[in-house]
Design a protein around this motif. Structure first.
Motif, mmCIF file in Angstrom:
data_model
loop_
_atom_site.group_PDB
_atom_site.id
_atom_site.type_symbol
_atom_site.label_atom_id
_atom_site.label_comp_id
_atom_site.label_asym_id
_atom_site.label_seq_id
_atom_site.Cartn_x
_atom_site.Cartn_y
_atom_site.Cartn_z
ATOM 1 N N LEU A 55 2.787 -28.892 -19.171
ATOM 2 C CA LEU A 55 2.639 -27.746 -18.276
ATOM 3 C C LEU A 55 3.881 -27.502 -17.423
ATOM 4 C CD1 LEU A 55 -0.986 -28.525 -16.995
ATOM 5 C CD2 LEU A 55 -0.327 -26.986 -18.867
ATOM 6 N N LEU A 56 4.847 -28.431 -17.459
ATOM 7 C CA LEU A 56 6.024 -28.338 -16.606
ATOM 8 C C LEU A 56 7.119 -27.482 -17.231
ATOM 9 C CD1 LEU A 56 6.373 -32.111 -15.589
ATOM 10 C CD2 LEU A 56 5.305 -30.281 -14.248
ATOM 11 N N SER A 57 7.757 -26.673 -16.403
ATOM 12 C CA SER A 57 8.968 -25.983 -16.839
ATOM 13 C C SER A 57 10.122 -26.979 -16.824
ATOM 14 C CB SER A 57 9.276 -24.820 -15.891
ATOM 15 O OG SER A 57 9.628 -25.320 -14.593
ATOM 16 N N ASP A 58 11.259 -26.592 -17.371
ATOM 17 C CA ASP A 58 12.427 -27.486 -17.362
ATOM 18 C C ASP A 58 12.825 -27.846 -15.931
ATOM 19 O OD1 ASP A 58 12.483 -27.448 -20.098
ATOM 20 O OD2 ASP A 58 14.074 -25.948 -20.246
ATOM 21 N N GLU A 59 12.785 -26.855 -15.037
ATOM 22 C CA GLU A 59 13.151 -27.110 -13.637
ATOM 23 C C GLU A 59 12.155 -28.061 -12.982
ATOM 24 O OE1 GLU A 59 14.021 -24.710 -9.438
ATOM 25 O OE2 GLU A 59 13.001 -23.700 -11.105
ATOM 26 N N GLN A 60 10.868 -27.859 -13.238
ATOM 27 C CA GLN A 60 9.852 -28.733 -12.660
ATOM 28 C C GLN A 60 9.974 -30.156 -13.201
ATOM 29 O OE1 GLN A 60 6.440 -26.478 -13.821
ATOM 30 N NE2 GLN A 60 6.337 -25.332 -11.895
ATOM 31 N N ARG A 61 10.328 -30.270 -14.460
ATOM 32 C CA ARG A 61 10.503 -31.597 -15.047
ATOM 33 C C ARG A 61 11.651 -32.332 -14.364
ATOM 34 N NH1 ARG A 61 8.918 -33.969 -20.004
ATOM 35 N NH2 ARG A 61 10.249 -35.745 -20.506
ATOM 36 N N ARG A 62 12.766 -31.622 -14.154
ATOM 37 C CA ARG A 62 13.904 -32.254 -13.468
ATOM 38 C C ARG A 62 13.518 -32.644 -12.046
ATOM 39 N NH1 ARG A 62 16.665 -28.121 -16.348
ATOM 40 N NH2 ARG A 62 16.549 -26.748 -14.527
ATOM 41 N N THR A 63 12.726 -31.799 -11.404
ATOM 42 C CA THR A 63 12.285 -32.098 -10.043
ATOM 43 C C THR A 63 11.367 -33.322 -10.023
ATOM 44 O OG1 THR A 63 12.443 -29.762 -9.438
ATOM 45 C CG2 THR A 63 11.117 -31.178 -8.015
ATOM 46 N N ALA A 64 10.466 -33.416 -11.007
ATOM 47 C CA ALA A 64 9.545 -34.549 -11.073
ATOM 48 C C ALA A 64 10.296 -35.866 -11.187
ATOM 49 C CB ALA A 64 8.590 -34.379 -12.249
ATOM 50 N N LEU A 65 11.457 -35.830 -11.828
ATOM 51 C CA LEU A 65 12.244 -37.057 -11.994
ATOM 52 C C LEU A 65 12.744 -37.607 -10.669
ATOM 53 C CD1 LEU A 65 14.265 -36.265 -15.224
ATOM 54 C CD2 LEU A 65 12.736 -38.219 -14.870
ATOM 55 N N SER A 66 12.830 -36.751 -9.651
ATOM 56 C CA SER A 66 13.279 -37.237 -8.347
ATOM 57 C C SER A 66 12.298 -38.263 -7.782
ATOM 58 C CB SER A 66 13.453 -36.071 -7.369
ATOM 59 O OG SER A 66 12.206 -35.466 -7.074
ATOM 60 N N VAL A 67 11.026 -38.164 -8.172
ATOM 61 C CA VAL A 67 10.037 -39.139 -7.721
ATOM 62 C C VAL A 67 10.333 -40.499 -8.350
ATOM 63 C CG1 VAL A 67 7.585 -39.751 -7.726
ATOM 64 C CG2 VAL A 67 8.291 -37.376 -7.326
ATOM 65 N N TYR A 68 10.631 -40.484 -9.640
ATOM 66 C CA TYR A 68 10.997 -41.738 -10.309
ATOM 67 C C TYR A 68 12.235 -42.350 -9.651
ATOM 68 C CZ TYR A 68 13.048 -44.825 -13.834
ATOM 69 O OH TYR A 68 13.622 -45.891 -14.475
ATOM 70 N N HIS A 69 13.247 -41.520 -9.380
ATOM 71 C CA HIS A 69 14.469 -42.038 -8.753
ATOM 72 C C HIS A 69 14.182 -42.586 -7.351
ATOM 73 C CE1 HIS A 69 16.715 -40.679 -12.121
ATOM 74 N NE2 HIS A 69 16.612 -39.384 -11.847
ATOM 75 N N ALA A 70 13.243 -41.946 -6.637
ATOM 76 C CA ALA A 70 12.865 -42.442 -5.311
ATOM 77 C C ALA A 70 12.201 -43.817 -5.411
ATOM 78 C CB ALA A 70 11.933 -41.447 -4.630
#
Length: 312
Positions: A221-236
């Motif tokens: 359900l994620l757009s490319d931008e949302q997917r990149r944003t979601a990765l910030s949680v993993y990096h956090a």
């Protein structure tokens, strides 16, 4: 690969397997199968003679809007299962698993009275609640009111209830669950020890895509931008792990550092972030043992979670 929708036919199928001496591995799913599910099925295939998976979108585990929007594609799920040589898919309709529930909305009503019959340390099984849900499993307070359960405790009652039913029907030797849903894994492990001591619950490490986003049925359900944003949680979460491994023992400092990184992302709405002792699933002020870093968040209404286990 056999597709079975009725409880009675599934019971007969399992009885025949047992009569032939086959060891059964089981993977329960909500559907929307992805590579993370494939990993669970592969593990089950390696360790058993036969694999059964269930595909059942359990309304007890969702608010109604999320239930209606869940990405389901049974034809695609069958193709994924066939790649792993699954022996049987148990795919019952809701009415087969909950024969006394008159209307789908009754599943969402039970969420409002979730604490009515809960005990501190013991599971409670309600024969049938006022909404018609039979064998409703109430998870003990000491397990449910941690991590995600502080906000959505009823979802774990829902997961425990359907797995309790599935274990009774399918009677596998072992059942496989992902460590990404670490609280669910802990609850179902304890429930199996209590009611199904012959069934071994096995946790499988989180599988991530090439970009390190944890696999989830909702990722489609994620757009490319949302997917990149979601990765910030993993990096956090990885930053929190780095702080711990380099000597930071104050859980509040680690937690605040994680929150600050995620809060800097305007597209993310934080639902819940915590750091808990792996063994107890409870917040510890001082980090001295294996820990779980956990985050639940929304991206444009899509709820995602991520988990890192830091073993010291």
């Amino acid at each position: 690969m056999k597709i079975i929708e009725s409880v009675s036919q599934a019971s007969v199928y399992v009885a025949d397997m047992r009569a032939s001496g086959k060891k059964i591995g089981f993977v329960p799913t909500l559907g929307g199968l992805h590579k993370g599910h494939q990993l669970l099925m592969q593990r089950a295939r390696e360790e058993n003679d036969a694999i059964i998976i269930s595909i059942f979108l359990n309304p007890m585990q969702f608010r109604k809007p999320q239930f209606l929007k869940y990405p389901s594609d049974f034809e695609q799920d069958m193709r994924v299962a066939e790649e792993i040589n699954v022996d049987m898919i148990f795919h019952p309709p809701v009415a087969e698993m909950f024969q006394h529930v008159a209307h789908i909305d009754n599943f969402f009503k039970f969420q409002t009275a979730e604490a009515a019959h809960r005990q501190d340390e013991h599971f409670v099984i309600e024969q049938q609640d006022e909404n018609g849900i039979d064998n409703l499993v109430r998870v003990p307070s000491n397990l449910v009111y941690q991590l995600d359960g502080k906000i959505h405790p009823w979802t774990f009652d829902g997961a425990a209830t359907i797995v309790y039913k599935l274990f009774n029907i399918l009677q596998p030797e072992s059942a496989y669950f992902g460590e990404k849903d670490i609280q669910q894994l802990a609850i179902l492990t304890k429930m199996a020890e209590t009611y199904f001591p012959a069934i071994k619950v096995i946790g499988v490490p989180t599988l991530r895509d090439a970009d390190n986003l944890a696999f989830s049925s909702r990722n489609v359900l994620l757009s490319d931008e949302q997917r990149r944003t979601a990765l910030s949680v993993y990096h956090a979460l990885k930053h929190g792990e780095h702080l711990i491994r380099t000597g930071e023992s104050d859980a509040a400092i680690v937690l605040n550092a994680i929150k600050a990184i995620i809060a800097a992302q305007p597209l993310i709405k934080i639902d819940y972030i915590d750091i808990v002792d792996k063994r107890l699933l409870k917040y510890a002020k001082k980090i001295s043992d294996d820990m779980i870093l956990y985050a639940a968040f929304f991206l444009n209404g899509i709820r995602l979670t991520d988990t890192l286990i830091v073993e010291l």
